[in-house]
Design an enzyme around this catalytic site. Structure first.
Site, PDB file in Angstrom:
ATOM      1  N   ILE A  95     -20.401 -34.760 -32.553  1.00 43.51           N
ATOM      2  CA  ILE A  95     -20.528 -35.899 -33.461  1.00 43.51           C
ATOM      3  C   ILE A  95     -19.263 -36.735 -33.456  1.00 43.51           C
ATOM      4  O   ILE A  95     -19.311 -37.969 -33.484  1.00 43.51           O
ATOM      5  CB  ILE A  95     -20.871 -35.402 -34.883  1.00 43.51           C
ATOM      6  CG1 ILE A  95     -22.273 -34.778 -34.898  1.00 43.51           C
ATOM      7  CG2 ILE A  95     -20.771 -36.530 -35.893  1.00 43.51           C
ATOM      8  CD1 ILE A  95     -22.585 -34.001 -36.167  1.00 43.51           C
ATOM      9  N   ASP A  99      -8.334 -33.449 -31.417  1.00 42.77           N
ATOM     10  CA  ASP A  99      -9.080 -32.202 -31.348  1.00 42.77           C
ATOM     11  C   ASP A  99      -8.087 -31.064 -31.127  1.00 42.77           C
ATOM     12  O   ASP A  99      -6.956 -31.289 -30.679  1.00 42.77           O
ATOM     13  CB  ASP A  99     -10.101 -32.242 -30.201  1.00 42.77           C
ATOM     14  CG  ASP A  99     -11.168 -31.159 -30.335  1.00 42.77           C
ATOM     15  OD1 ASP A  99     -12.090 -31.348 -31.149  1.00 42.77           O
ATOM     16  OD2 ASP A  99     -11.057 -30.125 -29.656  1.00 42.77           O
ATOM     17  N   SER A 137     -22.967 -30.699 -44.668  1.00 37.52           N
ATOM     18  CA  SER A 137     -24.078 -30.103 -43.926  1.00 37.52           C
ATOM     19  C   SER A 137     -25.258 -29.935 -44.863  1.00 37.52           C
ATOM     20  O   SER A 137     -25.083 -29.629 -46.053  1.00 37.52           O
ATOM     21  CB  SER A 137     -23.675 -28.737 -43.365  1.00 37.52           C
ATOM     22  OG  SER A 137     -24.807 -28.066 -42.837  1.00 37.52           O
ATOM     23  N   TYR A 159     -19.381 -20.847 -44.406  1.00 36.18           N
ATOM     24  CA  TYR A 159     -19.633 -22.221 -43.954  1.00 36.18           C
ATOM     25  C   TYR A 159     -20.300 -23.030 -45.057  1.00 36.18           C
ATOM     26  O   TYR A 159     -19.887 -24.158 -45.357  1.00 36.18           O
ATOM     27  CB  TYR A 159     -20.512 -22.184 -42.703  1.00 36.18           C
ATOM     28  CG  TYR A 159     -20.824 -23.536 -42.109  1.00 36.18           C
ATOM     29  CD1 TYR A 159     -19.886 -24.214 -41.338  1.00 36.18           C
ATOM     30  CD2 TYR A 159     -22.065 -24.134 -42.306  1.00 36.18           C
ATOM     31  CE1 TYR A 159     -20.172 -25.457 -40.783  1.00 36.18           C
ATOM     32  CE2 TYR A 159     -22.359 -25.373 -41.759  1.00 36.18           C
ATOM     33  CZ  TYR A 159     -21.410 -26.028 -40.996  1.00 36.18           C
ATOM     34  OH  TYR A 159     -21.695 -27.264 -40.459  1.00 36.18           O
ATOM     35  N   LYS A 189     -18.581 -26.254 -47.010  1.00 33.47           N
ATOM     36  CA  LYS A 189     -19.239 -27.554 -46.999  1.00 33.47           C
ATOM     37  C   LYS A 189     -19.595 -28.015 -48.416  1.00 33.47           C
ATOM     38  O   LYS A 189     -19.478 -29.205 -48.735  1.00 33.47           O
ATOM     39  CB  LYS A 189     -20.494 -27.494 -46.130  1.00 33.47           C
ATOM     40  CG  LYS A 189     -20.217 -27.346 -44.640  1.00 33.47           C
ATOM     41  CD  LYS A 189     -19.469 -28.534 -44.079  1.00 33.47           C
ATOM     42  CE  LYS A 189     -19.345 -28.488 -42.571  1.00 33.47           C
ATOM     43  NZ  LYS A 189     -18.586 -29.636 -42.020  1.00 33.47           N
ATOM     44  N   ILE A 206     -28.726 -31.356 -35.362  1.00 32.10           N
ATOM     45  CA  ILE A 206     -28.284 -32.412 -34.458  1.00 32.10           C
ATOM     46  C   ILE A 206     -28.109 -31.811 -33.064  1.00 32.10           C
ATOM     47  O   ILE A 206     -27.457 -30.769 -32.896  1.00 32.10           O
ATOM     48  CB  ILE A 206     -26.952 -33.029 -34.934  1.00 32.10           C
ATOM     49  CG1 ILE A 206     -27.094 -33.571 -36.363  1.00 32.10           C
ATOM     50  CG2 ILE A 206     -26.497 -34.123 -33.974  1.00 32.10           C
ATOM     51  CD1 ILE A 206     -28.084 -34.687 -36.525  1.00 32.10           C
ATOM     52  N   LEU A 207     -28.666 -32.465 -32.077  1.00 34.17           N
ATOM     53  CA  LEU A 207     -28.636 -31.940 -30.709  1.00 34.17           C
ATOM     54  C   LEU A 207     -27.310 -32.295 -30.026  1.00 34.17           C
ATOM     55  O   LEU A 207     -27.239 -33.128 -29.133  1.00 34.17           O
ATOM     56  CB  LEU A 207     -29.825 -32.483 -29.921  1.00 34.17           C
ATOM     57  CG  LEU A 207     -31.203 -32.065 -30.447  1.00 34.17           C
ATOM     58  CD1 LEU A 207     -32.310 -32.685 -29.604  1.00 34.17           C
ATOM     59  CD2 LEU A 207     -31.339 -30.543 -30.470  1.00 34.17           C
ATOM     60  N   THR A 208     -26.255 -31.653 -30.508  1.00 34.10           N
ATOM     61  CA  THR A 208     -24.960 -31.772 -29.850  1.00 34.10           C
ATOM     62  C   THR A 208     -24.999 -30.995 -28.538  1.00 34.10           C
ATOM     63  O   THR A 208     -25.948 -30.247 -28.263  1.00 34.10           O
ATOM     64  CB  THR A 208     -23.854 -31.197 -30.745  1.00 34.10           C
ATOM     65  OG1 THR A 208     -24.120 -29.795 -30.959  1.00 34.10           O
ATOM     66  CG2 THR A 208     -23.805 -31.907 -32.093  1.00 34.10           C
TER      67      THR A 208
END
Length: 256
Positions: free
Chosen positions: A19, A38, A149, A162, A166, A195-197
């Site tokens: 993303i 990063d 998320s 997680y 979030k 999401i198709l990362t």
């Protein structure tokens, strides 16, 4: 979109296929100078190479979001390079299979996994805001977007750390919106669904993706560019009256 030309944005968590990378590319295409950061500098550099190949302006930097000094240095580098900071997108997360596999439930999650996840996904975002917000206030405006998320609303049986990290961003986002609002600084969150990362395509089966498609109200699953478009809107003048909000980008999987 209006008002993105000539601005400067920091994308904290930009690697190819994710993303953050899609957002960096979208912002650069709109005329924004981008700092792509990063943990893996080579990954950030690959994103910057793609931006520059299309005529955009960008630099790559390595940083550790769980280290406050590292994040401060990243913000300082942005100011030194471009003279200002108009947008901060907090998107970094440790979604490695090793970490996610150990993020079980509240009865069994190892404390080191809990602390690491909170450090990266909640405290790390706070570090970015802590050092970017004063810059934005002093220059008279800016926009911050945090990545939440939809798992916060799902109440999943696993990934307790997680989900908790979030969920904490809900409060951090609204606090920041309140603190910065009268100074022209807006803060919102985006909450992706499936999401198709690149990682998602690599680590899930076609059967799983078909099952997930049945949970959304549109005819496809999301792609990183869907989030990039929303972040660009929130950074732009078109989103100038939106702050303190959490916007679900999940194909209608969750109605809240």
């Amino acid at each position: 979109m209006r008002g993105l030309e000539g601005k400067v944005a920091l994308v904290a968590g930009a690697a190819p296929g994710n993303i953050g990378a899609a957002t960096a590319l979208r912002l650069a295409a709109e005329g924004t100078a981008v700092v792509a950061a990063d943990l893996n500098e080579a990954a950030a550099r690959a994103v910057v190479d793609e931006i520059r190949a299309s005529g955009g302006k960008a630099i790559a930097r390595a940083f550790d979001i769980s280290d406050e000094a590292s994040y401060k240095e990243l913000v300082d580098t942005t100011i030194n390079e471009f003279g200002r900071l108009d947008g901060l997108f907090n998107v970094a997360a440790d979604l490695s299979p090793g970490t996610l596999a150990k993020d079980t439930d509240v009865l069994s999650v190892p404390i080191d996994v809990w602390r690491h996840t909170i450090d990266v996904t909640l405290t790390g975002y706070m570090y970015g805001i802590r050092h970017a917000l004063p810059v934005m206030i002093s220059q008279g405006g800016g926009a911050i977007v945090n990545t939440m998320s939809t798992s916060v609303w799902m109440g999943e049986e696993t990934k307790v750390a997680y989900q908790s990290a979030k969920a904490g961003l809900y409060g951090l986002t609204r606090h920041t919106a309140t603190l910065g609002g009268k100074h022209g600084v807006r803060c919102n969150s985006v909450a992706p669904g499936v999401i198709l990362t690149g990682a998602a395509l690599q680590n899930t089966t076609e059967e799983f993706r078909t099952e997930m498609l049945n949970s959304v109200r549109l005819a496809r699953l999301g792609v990183p560019e869907d989030l990039a478009a929303m972040v660009a809107f929130l950074f732009s003048d078109d989103g100038a009256y939106v702050t303190g909000q959490t916007i679900l980008v999940d194909g209608g999987a969750n109605f809240t």
